[in-house]
Design an enzyme around this catalytic site. Structure first.
Site, PDB file in Angstrom:
ATOM      1  CE1 TYR A 251       9.071  -5.710  24.005  1.00 39.68           C
ATOM      2  CE2 TYR A 251      11.011  -6.112  22.780  1.00 39.68           C
ATOM      3  CZ  TYR A 251       9.432  -5.838  22.727  1.00 39.68           C
ATOM      4  OH  TYR A 251       8.266  -4.977  21.713  1.00 39.68           O
TER       5      TYR A 251
ATOM      6  NE  ARG B 206      -1.305 -17.797  20.106  1.00 42.87           N
ATOM      7  CZ  ARG B 206      -1.987 -16.998  21.764  1.00 42.87           C
ATOM      8  NH1 ARG B 206      -3.418 -17.800  21.235  1.00 42.87           N
ATOM      9  NH2 ARG B 206      -1.907 -16.270  22.187  1.00 42.87           N
TER      10      ARG B 206
ATOM     11  CG  ASP C  39       8.770 -13.452  21.445  1.00 43.93           C
ATOM     12  OD1 ASP C  39       7.953 -13.518  20.480  1.00 43.93           O
ATOM     13  OD2 ASP C  39       9.130 -13.248  21.654  1.00 43.93           O
TER      14      ASP C  39
ATOM     15  NE  ARG D 269       6.069 -11.322  15.221  1.00 37.54           N
ATOM     16  CZ  ARG D 269       5.673 -10.754  16.243  1.00 37.54           C
ATOM     17  NH1 ARG D 269       4.172 -10.315  16.603  1.00 37.54           N
ATOM     18  NH2 ARG D 269       6.168  -9.954  17.268  1.00 37.54           N
TER      19      ARG D 269
ATOM     20  NE  ARG E  76      -1.276 -12.551  17.394  1.00 31.56           N
ATOM     21  CZ  ARG E  76      -0.918 -11.921  18.080  1.00 31.56           C
ATOM     22  NH1 ARG E  76      -2.021 -11.320  19.255  1.00 31.56           N
ATOM     23  NH2 ARG E  76       0.001 -10.633  17.674  1.00 31.56           N
TER      24      ARG E  76
HETATM   25  O1  CP3 Z   1       8.315 -13.944  11.623  1.00 34.13           O
HETATM   26  C1  CP3 Z   1       7.483 -14.820  12.685  1.00 34.13           C
HETATM   27  O2  CP3 Z   1       7.076 -15.403  11.680  1.00 34.13           O
HETATM   28  C2  CP3 Z   1       8.999 -15.926  13.541  1.00 34.13           C
HETATM   29  C3  CP3 Z   1       8.199 -16.368  14.662  1.00 34.13           C
HETATM   30  C4  CP3 Z   1       8.853 -14.556  15.873  1.00 34.13           C
HETATM   31  C5  CP3 Z   1       8.095 -14.101  16.808  1.00 34.13           C
HETATM   32  N1  CP3 Z   1       8.417 -13.045  17.368  1.00 34.13           N
HETATM   33  C6  CP3 Z   1       6.541 -14.684  17.190  1.00 34.13           C
HETATM   34  C7  CP3 Z   1       5.593 -14.354  17.968  1.00 34.13           C
HETATM   35  C8  CP3 Z   1       9.459 -13.848  15.761  1.00 34.13           C
HETATM   36  C9  CP3 Z   1      10.778 -13.575  14.894  1.00 34.13           C
HETATM   37  C10 CP3 Z   1       9.454 -13.369  16.396  1.00 34.13           C
HETATM   38  C11 CP3 Z   1       9.808 -11.646  17.379  1.00 34.13           C
HETATM   39  C12 CP3 Z   1       9.894 -10.661  17.900  1.00 34.13           C
HETATM   40  N2  CP3 Z   1       9.468 -11.563  19.142  1.00 34.13           N
HETATM   41  C13 CP3 Z   1       9.851  -9.232  17.942  1.00 34.13           C
HETATM   42  C14 CP3 Z   1      11.103  -8.276  16.829  1.00 34.13           C
HETATM   43  C15 CP3 Z   1      10.258  -8.672  15.858  1.00 34.13           C
HETATM   44  C16 CP3 Z   1       9.078  -7.663  15.757  1.00 34.13           C
HETATM   45  O3  CP3 Z   1       8.398  -7.810  15.590  1.00 34.13           O
HETATM   46  O4  CP3 Z   1       9.752  -6.416  16.350  1.00 34.13           O
HETATM   47  C17 CP3 Z   1       9.677  -8.677  19.376  1.00 34.13           C
HETATM   48  C18 CP3 Z   1       9.896  -7.328  19.361  1.00 34.13           C
HETATM   49  C19 CP3 Z   1       9.383  -9.719  19.982  1.00 34.13           C
HETATM   50  C20 CP3 Z   1       8.219  -9.662  21.199  1.00 34.13           C
HETATM   51  C21 CP3 Z   1       7.313  -9.993  20.761  1.00 34.13           C
HETATM   52  N3  CP3 Z   1       6.450 -11.734  20.988  1.00 34.13           N
HETATM   53  C22 CP3 Z   1       5.602  -9.326  21.154  1.00 34.13           C
HETATM   54  C23 CP3 Z   1       5.990  -7.461  21.783  1.00 34.13           C
HETATM   55  C24 CP3 Z   1       4.648  -9.754  21.072  1.00 34.13           C
HETATM   56  C25 CP3 Z   1       3.357  -9.627  21.907  1.00 34.13           C
HETATM   57  C26 CP3 Z   1       2.957  -9.003  19.963  1.00 34.13           C
HETATM   58  C27 CP3 Z   1       2.048  -9.748  19.553  1.00 34.13           C
HETATM   59  O5  CP3 Z   1       2.207  -9.450  18.148  1.00 34.13           O
HETATM   60  O6  CP3 Z   1       0.905 -10.081  20.065  1.00 34.13           O
HETATM   61  C28 CP3 Z   1       5.275 -11.235  20.620  1.00 34.13           C
HETATM   62  C29 CP3 Z   1       4.309 -12.631  20.384  1.00 34.13           C
HETATM   63  C30 CP3 Z   1       4.693 -12.636  19.327  1.00 34.13           C
HETATM   64  N4  CP3 Z   1       5.552 -13.575  18.803  1.00 34.13           N
HETATM   65  C31 CP3 Z   1       3.082 -13.338  18.997  1.00 34.13           C
HETATM   66  C32 CP3 Z   1       3.703 -14.563  17.865  1.00 34.13           C
HETATM   67  C33 CP3 Z   1       3.163 -14.990  16.727  1.00 34.13           C
HETATM   68  C34 CP3 Z   1       1.842 -13.151  18.477  1.00 34.13           C
HETATM   69  C35 CP3 Z   1       1.651 -14.509  19.586  1.00 34.13           C
HETATM   70  C36 CP3 Z   1       0.793 -15.064  19.913  1.00 34.13           C
HETATM   71  O7  CP3 Z   1      -0.020 -16.131  19.092  1.00 34.13           O
HETATM   72  O8  CP3 Z   1      -0.538 -15.343  21.164  1.00 34.13           O
END
Ligand code: CP3
Length: 344
Positions: A152, A38, A75, A25, A29
């Site tokens: 999910y 964003r 994602d 990540r 944010r």
């Molecule tokens: O790692 C990186 O920087 C690359 C991008 C990336 C994102 N999600 C961007 C993201 C990667 C590799 C993921 C993987 C992901 N997404 C996983 C597996 C890894 C882990 O964290 O366990 C999972 C379970 C998801 C599903 C997901 N996406 C959830 C549960 C959420 C909400 C929780 C949160 O952190 O807000 C997201 C949103 C998400 N994916 C964000 C980002 C940068 C935040 C969204 C935003 O900007 O509001």
């Protein structure tokens, strides 16, 4: 010829004097420049599907910190959407999807051959990045593992214990397995397209692997990872694969050999000393600093970072967090971690 990219060298099994580093990540944010882009995109999903802006946020942490790898900004839930599930994000809460609990829900999903229509912008992002990245930076593509994605799709949201997915796998095993198969096939094609577009490494995120125990772990985490790895290796023998069966515990032991992945990513519930002895014996490992250090900082951050580097110094290692950095992290702590790894 051996690559000059440090991540590719570690993935090929080389023990380097300083481990290469990137961070789960890393585009997110906690960075003000991410929040600005964003906002420009409108929302998170629009950002994922906008190749120019998705490439921009992928590059932001590379410019700011000089990480050794960039991870494609996208994602894991884009695959369900490409298969026809509804997907949206509720601000402050997380993802929501249409649920799959009965055969009729599954029957509404589209065929794997249709996913690229939705996912084409992601391949475009990969292409932009493979031209734009500095020559020393490795581009990592990724997808969710079938079990994690299925949790999910079945529940329609994140859950603390993946209860709905466990219920379906026990109450309607054929439906559950059909869903896992569909995701597995889609994931193979999706990752293969990312590699063709320029991804140099791919990572499979099984964030909820830890809630599968015993035979269920072997069948629904390890076996899909093996299948995806075998299919990708057949087409792209030179592209390394990182597996991340998060919180697998003893399941980490032998995971690389059993699945064929080139590297096992470790969460911070296992100690580096234990993992060096039990997992790194089989090859490259990635990890595993607790991400809360990026919030709390101070001397414990430096000490723990150096302890992890030392514990893994006898074999191939890519430094990373044990899970994604959180939005409340201090960007200065990321620099402190990098300086501690590189010993500057
Ligand atoms: O790692 C990186 O920087 C690359 C991008 C990336 C994102 N999600 C961007 C993201 C990667 C590799 C993921 C993987 C992901 N997404 C996983 C597996 C890894 C882990 O964290 O366990 C999972 C379970 C998801 C599903 C997901 N996406 C959830 C549960 C959420 C909400 C929780 C949160 O952190 O807000 C997201 C949103 C998400 N994916 C964000 C980002 C940068 C935040 C969204 C935003 O900007 O509001």
């Amino acid at each position: 010829m051996a690559s000059s990219k440090t991540i590719l060298r570690a993935l090929a099994g080389e023990t380097l004097p300083t481990p290469p580093i990137w961070m789960m990540r890393q585009a997110g944010r906690y960075l003000p420049e991410y929040r600005a882009t964003r906002a420009q995109a409108g929302d998170f999903l629009k950002l994922c599907y906008n190749p120019e802006l998705a490439a921009e946020v992928t590059l932001q942490p590379i410019r700011r910190y000089g990480f050794d790898a960039a991870i494609l900004f996208a994602d894991i839930l884009l695959i369900p959407q490409a298969l026809g599930a509804d997907l949206w994000f509720v601000t402050g809460e997380g993802p929501r999807l249409s649920t799959i609990t009965a055969q009729a829900d599954f029957d509404k999903l589209g065929p794997v051959s249709d996913i690229h229509e939705t996912l084409n912008p992601i391949y475009e992002t990969v292409k932009i990045l493979s031209d734009a990245l500095p020559s020393e930076t490795t581009l990592i593509g990724f997808a969710g593992a079938p079990w994690t994605v299925a949790t999910y799709m079945i529940a329609g949201q994140g859950t603390p214990d993946q209860g709905p997915a466990h219920a379906l796998r026990m109450e309607n095993t054929p439906l559950f397995e059909a869903l896992l198969d569909r995701i597995t096939e889609a994931t193979i094609d999706y990752l293969s397209m990312q590699i063709q577009a320029g991804a140099e490494v791919v990572k499979i995120f099984d964030s909820w692997a830890g809630s599968l125990k015993g035979d269920a772990f072997l069948k629904y985490s390890l076996e899909p990872a093996r299948r995806i790895t075998a299919a990708l290796k057949a087409k792209h023998p030179n592209t390394p694969i990182i597996g991340f069966p998060r919180e697998a515990g003893d399941g980490y032991i032998g995971f690389a050999k059993a699945t064929g992945v080139d590297c096992v990513a470790l969460d911070n519930s296992v100690s580096a000393a234990w993992a060096a002895k039990n997992v790194q014996v089989d090859g490259c490992v990635q990890g595993n600093l607790k991400s809360s250090h990026m919030v709390t900082g101070g001397q414990p951050l430096v000490d723990e970072t150096k302890a992890i580097v030392k514990a893994f110094s006898g074999g191939p290692h890519i430094f990373n967090l044990g899970h994604g950095i959180t939005p409340d992290a201090d960007p200065d702590n990321v620099q402190r971690m990098i300086d501690a790894v590189r010993d500057v």
